[in-house]
Every structure is written in structure tokens, then in C-alpha cells.
Scaffold this motif. Sequence first.
Motif, short mmCIF file in Angstrom:
data_model
loop_
_atom_site.label_atom_id
_atom_site.label_comp_id
_atom_site.label_asym_id
_atom_site.label_seq_id
_atom_site.Cartn_x
_atom_site.Cartn_y
_atom_site.Cartn_z
N GLN A 96 57.77 -0.48 -8.81
CA GLN A 96 58.10 -0.60 -7.38
C GLN A 96 59.55 -1.06 -7.32
OE1 GLN A 96 55.11 -2.31 -4.77
NE2 GLN A 96 53.45 -1.41 -5.97
N CYS A 134 55.88 -7.54 -7.16
CA CYS A 134 55.33 -6.39 -6.45
C CYS A 134 53.88 -6.18 -6.82
CB CYS A 134 56.13 -5.13 -6.77
SG CYS A 134 57.88 -5.21 -6.39
N ALA A 135 53.41 -6.91 -7.82
CA ALA A 135 52.01 -6.83 -8.27
C ALA A 135 51.63 -5.41 -8.67
CB ALA A 135 51.05 -7.38 -7.21
N TYR A 137 50.37 -4.67 -11.28
CA TYR A 137 49.49 -4.94 -12.43
C TYR A 137 48.40 -3.88 -12.64
CZ TYR A 137 51.51 -9.67 -11.98
OH TYR A 137 52.35 -10.75 -11.90
N ARG A 139 48.57 -0.76 -12.20
CA ARG A 139 49.16 0.39 -12.88
C ARG A 139 49.70 0.03 -14.26
NH1 ARG A 139 51.01 4.65 -8.38
NH2 ARG A 139 49.48 4.00 -6.83
N LYS B 637 49.26 4.08 -1.71
CA LYS B 637 48.30 3.33 -2.54
C LYS B 637 49.00 2.22 -3.31
CE LYS B 637 44.92 7.03 -2.90
NZ LYS B 637 44.26 8.05 -3.72
N ALA B 638 50.17 2.53 -3.84
CA ALA B 638 50.91 1.51 -4.60
C ALA B 638 51.28 0.33 -3.71
CB ALA B 638 52.17 2.13 -5.22
N GLN B 639 51.69 0.62 -2.48
CA GLN B 639 52.07 -0.45 -1.57
C GLN B 639 50.88 -1.32 -1.20
OE1 GLN B 639 55.18 -1.69 -0.32
NE2 GLN B 639 55.32 -0.66 -2.29
N GLU B 641 48.14 -1.69 -3.07
CA GLU B 641 47.81 -2.46 -4.28
C GLU B 641 48.73 -3.68 -4.40
OE1 GLU B 641 46.77 1.64 -6.80
OE2 GLU B 641 48.50 0.42 -7.36
N GLY B 642 50.01 -3.44 -4.22
CA GLY B 642 50.98 -4.52 -4.36
C GLY B 642 50.82 -5.57 -3.27
N GLY B 645 47.98 -7.80 -4.17
CA GLY B 645 48.36 -8.76 -5.20
C GLY B 645 49.27 -9.85 -4.67
N TYR B 646 50.18 -9.47 -3.78
CA TYR B 646 51.10 -10.45 -3.19
C TYR B 646 50.34 -11.41 -2.29
CZ TYR B 646 55.61 -12.00 -1.28
OH TYR B 646 56.72 -12.75 -0.94
N ILE B 676 48.78 -10.88 -14.31
CA ILE B 676 47.95 -9.68 -14.48
C ILE B 676 46.49 -10.01 -14.69
CG2 ILE B 676 48.34 -9.48 -16.98
CD1 ILE B 676 48.56 -6.41 -16.55
N GLU B 678 44.64 -12.00 -13.25
CA GLU B 678 43.89 -12.29 -12.03
C GLU B 678 43.94 -11.14 -11.02
OE1 GLU B 678 43.54 -16.86 -11.20
OE2 GLU B 678 45.65 -16.32 -11.35
N MET B 679 44.50 -10.02 -11.44
CA MET B 679 44.58 -8.88 -10.54
C MET B 679 43.23 -8.18 -10.47
SD MET B 679 46.89 -7.37 -8.64
CE MET B 679 47.25 -5.81 -7.81
N PRO B 680 42.67 -8.06 -9.28
CA PRO B 680 41.36 -7.41 -9.18
C PRO B 680 41.45 -5.90 -9.35
CG PRO B 680 42.19 -7.98 -7.00
CD PRO B 680 43.18 -8.52 -8.00
N LYS B 681 40.29 -5.28 -9.51
CA LYS B 681 40.23 -3.82 -9.39
C LYS B 681 40.48 -3.49 -7.93
CE LYS B 681 37.23 -2.57 -13.21
NZ LYS B 681 37.47 -3.83 -13.96
N ILE B 682 41.26 -2.45 -7.68
CA ILE B 682 41.59 -2.11 -6.30
C ILE B 682 41.35 -0.62 -6.09
CG2 ILE B 682 43.42 -1.97 -4.56
CD1 ILE B 682 44.72 -4.41 -5.90
#
Lengths: 153, 731
Positions: A96, A134-135, A137, A139, B637-639, B641-642, B645-646, B676, B678-682
Amino acid sequence: MPVSFTLNGKPTSLDVDPEMPLLWALRENTGLTGTKFGCGAGLCGACTVHVDGEPTRACITPVGTIDGQQVTTIEGVDGPAAAAVRTAWRQLDVVQCGYCQSGQIMAATALLRQVPRPDDAGIDAAMSGNICRCATYVRIRAAIHRAARILEG
Amino acid sequence: MDGSREIPPTPTRRAFLQSSAAGFAGLVLGFTWTGKGRLGVNAAQAAADGRFAPNAFVRIAGDNTVTVVIKHLEMGQGIDTGLATILAEELDADWAQIRSETAPADAAVYNNLNWGPVQGTGGSSSIANSYPQLRQAGAAARALLVSAAAETWGVEPATITVKQGVIAHAASGRSARFGELAAKAATLPIPAELPLKEPRSFTLIGTRLPRLDSAAKTDGTARFALDIMPPGTLVALIRRPDRFHATLKSVEAGAARAIAGVVDVVTVPAGVAVLAKGFWAAKQGRDALAVEWDEAAAEKRGSAELLTAYQALAATPGLPARREGDVAAALAGAAKRITASYQFPYLAHAPMEPLNCVVVLTPDGCDIWAGDQFQTMDQANAAATAGLKPEQVRIHTVYAGGSFGRRANAASDYIVEAVSIAKAVGANGTPIKLIWTREDDIKGGRYRPMYYHTLEGGLDGDGNPVAWRHRIIGQSIIAGTPFAKGFIKEGIDHTSVEGAANLPYAIPNLAVELHTTEVGVPVLWWRSVGGTHNAYATEAFLDELGEAGGQDPLALRRRLLAGHSRHQGVLDLAAAKSDWGSALSAGRGRGIAVHEDFHTFVAQVAEVTVAPSGKVRVDRIVCAVDCGRAINPDVIKAQIEGGIGYGLAALLYGRVTLAEGRVEQSNFHDYQVLRIDEMPKIEVHIVPSDAAPTGVGELGVPALGPAVANAVYAASGKRIRVLPFEETGNA
């Protein structure tokens, strides 16, 4: 007394304060700016480089301590693992803002050189020192799995 | 100091100069579609070097590359890719020939159309405001290429097709690529009528396209402001007071000046700046300063005192942000009443790239390299600081290493600091590179404000909500800025109440009130702004109200949202994809929340596991998003996901606290963020839509918190009303 080391395969000698962190020596004295400053305290991994193949936090590594060693940065990292990681990163559009990604790629490359087929837990353990605000993670995990498959051929 | 004014061209600067040479001023005028007289001038200029630049947003070169000029800041949200997609679609270009280039600061041409004559990026507005504009820009370029082909081949324009970068005439078998016709196209007038494509014939919009910035961001060549280092650059670090609004009393700089590499020490309004030949010397120099501060005007309260004051205010009516029916009577007559209070701390944005910029100031001009989010404001503030006119300030926008709102502020804090240093050393053309350390970033203010909320709800005998009173207590982000006139109406800062005052639920008696507090802690918008706290308070409380009335969280929301089809659409999609209502094992729970902002609708279903210790682990988030037409589904989707996480980082750990006015956190060890592990499945699901496209950059954040909080209750029976979760041992 200059510090001499091998940087991305080339002999390098820098006449700098040996206490200066390797990060700033790389960025300001060799012009290699791909290695980033994120925390200055070894907490975020944005400055990750390889020193003799080991992922290392350049922001807390005095340049004087790497005398005689091999330093590899994002600009110079190559070989099958690095190529697979880059390919996977691009195929999945991991990035990102991209600021942490040099460090992520250096950490992921080091992981795959040691563990060719890491599971999620192995990825988390190896990559949890690298913060991405940007998290990206989800990906990063997926891209490391994909890079592992690329390496298997 | 070598006083050099000749900066070797960085890519950004070179691009700027080339653009200038191509006659940007003329092209500005040329962006009037029917202004044929003006266009003639442009075309001649563009044709002189064989390039084709029919408007300020696109340039086609003889080598067949199409360069899209991007007016918004790329800070990770994928806007280079998104804006280029829109233009390339109408141009019928091949994605492989598309390049992007950052626009110069020029509000007359590159303004955010949602904001008036202001160039800047924010409010999830980039795609929304640019969509019609860049479609037109692409269509104009396409029309000229078709005209050029028609003239060259002696055929009717209507018989020419354009597909994937190839212009063809089927009957004669002729074809050409854009580059071959660019010089000719540059000499032709833009047709008065520019038909746009029917969306059903889109070939790029709605598909997955590779991001334009992936390559440079994976090989170390992407240029951020931190990477801009013209020869002779002096790195500057500023010692700032550790209490907000303290001022400099005295400084002893002898020890700092004695450090090898330190070149100068100057005082500026922000504090004391140490200039050195590199970061390390500047850092050592700053550490060696002995500074005394005048704290007469400083904020000296701590977080606990502020909370006490906010709680006292919550017991009294605030200014009305919304009032429907008679809440007092409805509460008095309710069969059941519940109340709850929620606490939200100050939050730092903590983008990965700490604030920094490079300034070259001379008596008659100022060049600034920055991951600049607010060009027009920054031009004005830099000019005022330097004693120049805004048009004498040239901003070279480069990639930003994240922002989340931080780089756009009305004071242009980091820009003004750098310009003030450049001025203090004599406006002599020396490149000054101001760097904030991470400690400067965490302690430096401009936080998401601390808020306290109280909600009171009433149910009728059937368990239906009939009364809702919501009081919000906290600082205004907008007060004291040039935006106050537009955003503060009758004492209500819209950004304080957004997501609360526009509560979509059909509750007949409803009041939303605001107490705006005065605290000497600088505050700022933070990814999703009002949604960061109002979504949590309203969506968590609605769950509490539903539970008191014996209602399923999803069914209650659907019923109270009758007529709100887009809210219902995302709720239904998220519920279906998450198997809402299916059984989970002991210690696990599911929660749902919905939120609308910036005309985008999001619902999230969270699945969590709560350990016997109370520690919450978020296992899975299922998110449905309705942002109108999806330009780049994968970037959306990336936004999301991010954003999730944010938001999760803030939910679990995010907290800036004050002790006697001093910030207690300093770096990622005590201002923890998500890692990473603690990042859930999204899973992100996009609602198909023909509506106008809207933004998603901020929309992953708001629903995440309440969805998780509601899931925690389902798993453990505990309502978490104090953020972050770490505060109560739940992180």
C-alpha cells in the motif's frame, strides 16, 4: 579509522563515526535509500537488512560493528528466494504505502532461505517484528505462501 | 554551507520542470472543453516536442506511453492506480502503456472538486470527485486520437474503433498505436461533444489491474520525501517542549554545536532546531541541547482530570446536533431504560514514515518536497512563513509512507517548521530536511481527540427502541481552523457528531447532543474521523438496547433500517457470507455492525475468541461494502483489509495518555500497533452497484470496533466500554 565491509557484493569503505547506526550510513553515506527509518529503536523492522545473511535492524546496529561483514539491502538482495518474494509481492499487490515493504521483503526472504515452506505460525513468528501500519498482513502471509510455492517450482 | 541553488533533478523535480516546459499554464486554460481558441495555443506548444497533452491530466508520448497526471496524494490507498484506471478506460488504453505522475501544486487545475478551489486529499473523496473529471479527460484524448487517425487515413471518425491502445479502421485494415498519432492529435481541436462510454462496455473499470506502484515499492526505488537528499542538504531535528503550548525560555547550545557534523542551532516558533550534515549528528546535537521552557500557557492537565471533567459535562445537556420527538418524555414513559458510557483515548496516527520534508528557500521562491496531502493549505502557510506569495511556493509531491490524516492539517505543522528553519538560516538556498523521529511523532500531538459518550435508551413493552439520547463530549477538530465556517454550524462541529447525528435507525424520539471542550492538546482528523468513536458508541449501544429488548442484533438493525436499502444490502451480504446465526463453540462469539460515511456503506461481522483471562482474539472479519461502482475491486479489498487492521490496532492497544500535560508514550513499545500475528482472516465482499463511485480509504475502520465489541459480548457476556481493550485487560 574507516569501516570496511561488503555492501551488496561490492567492497565499501566509509569514514564515519563508528557509533552511527548502519541505517544512516547506508542512506546518507552510500545513497541507498531503500532501507527505511521507522522507529530508530529496533521496534518496527522498516530498516531490516541482511548482515552475513541474518536479518538485522540497521537502525540500532552501529556501523563500526559490521566491519568486515557482508551487508545486503533491498537494492542488492537477489537469488531464488528474493526473486520469488518479489514476484509474489507483485502478483498479489501486497504494497500500500510501501514504506515498510523493503523491510518486509528482507525479512520474508531470510525466512524462506531458512524455512522453504513455512506455515502461518512460522510466518507470524518470523514476521512479527515488522510493523505495517497499512496492515497489509493478510497479503504478506499469502505472498510468502505463494513465494514458497514458486520456489518449489 | 555551499549555498547551492542548483539541486540535481530528482525524478519529481525533473517531471515538474518538463511539465512546465510543456506549458502547464496553457494546458490549464485548455481544460475547458469548448475553449477552442485556447486549445490552439496548447496544441502548438505540445506539438513542438512531439507530445500530445490535450489536457492537464494526460500526456501521450511518441513511445506510446500514456502518462496520467495524478492530483491526489498516493499514501498507500492505491489512488495512482485508481485515477489512472478511470482515464485509461475512456481512452481505451492498454493498461501496460499507462504511467502515473504526480501533479504539481496548482489549485486552479488540480483542486479537489468536492472541496472548492483547494488541492488536497482526504475524506475518502479522491475517486468520487475525480470520476467524472477523468472520464472526460480520457474521452477528450481519445476523440483527438480518433480525429487524427480519420484525417491521416481519410476516413470518417465514426468508422474508427479504439481498443486496448490500438486505433483501427476495419474496412481499410489500417491500424495505429497512440504514439504514432500523438503529434498529429496535438494539432487538432477537441470536439465540442465528448460522449462517454456506457458502463456496460467498461473493460478496465471493475477488473483487477496490477497496481502501478508495486514494482517500485518492492525493489527500493520508490521515492518518499525521506529519500530526497540534494547535495548540501542539512538535516534538521527540532527540540519541542514536552508540554503543549509551552514556549522557549532559554537554550544552551554550546554542547550541541561542539558535536562533529552539527552546523547550526536556530530557534524557531516550534522550538530549537539543530542542523547537521546528517541525521545522526543532528540527533546527537539535539540530545545535547539544554533547554528551559516557559510553561505559563502550557496544558498541564492529565488524562484522568480530563475524563473527570468530561464525565461532569455528560450529566448536563449539550448543544443539540439532532432532536426528534420528545426524548425526555419517551424515556420517562419507557417500559425499560438502559444507559451506558464509552471512553475513547487520544490516538496518534503513527504512519510508518515519520513526518519529514525538504525545503529549499531563497528570497524569491520556495521548493518543497513532501508526501504532501494538502497542497493548497501548505502553499499558503509556507508562503506566509517565508514572506512569499503562495504561487512562489512549489510543492513537489512524492509518495507518502502512510498518513491516515496526519499529513493534512490546517497549520501545515511540519511544512511550516521546515520553512521557518530555512528562513532562520538566511533563506540562502541550502536544502533543509526536517525529520521527525518516532518519538516526535507519538508525542507531537494532532491526535484523534479523546471523547466521552453517554447513551440512554428506552424500550416499549414489546422491546422496541422508542427513545435514544446520545451525549458526546470532546474537542473540536475544526475549531480555530479556516474550515470552521463551513463545518461548524450553530456550535456543532460536524466532524464531532458524524455517524451519531445521522443515526439511520427509526427511533421516534431521538436526541444527539454535543459538549465541545477546550483542551490545549492539538487534535486532528484520524482515519474515518467521527466514525472512529461514534460508530463504536452507537453500534455497541444499539446491541445493548437490542439485548435489553430481547432482539437479535441483525433482525433489530434490519427492522430499524426499513427504507435504507444500502444499509440493509451490506448487512444482508455480511450476514449471509458469515453464516450469521450458526453455532460457535464455547468462548467464541459473533458480532455485527453497520456504518455509513462518505456515502459508502459497510457492514462487518466479527468472530472472536475470548480466553478465560479475558484476552480477545479476533479470528475472522467478514465485511460487505457498497461504494457504488467498484473502480478497482482488488484495491478496494486491500483498503478494507488495511482499514480493519488499522482499526483493530486502535481497538486493542491505541492510546495516548497525558500525565500533568506530558504525553506518556513515545515509540512502538508503549504505543503498540497491530502486528501480523494478530491480523484476523478477512473476507471482503463488494455489493455490485451502478451508483456513482465513492471512497473506501477510511471505511474499513468504523464498523470494526463495534462488531468486535458485540462479538466479545456474545462470547463472554462482557461489554467493553473503555478503549483500548488493553485498558481492561482484554487485549
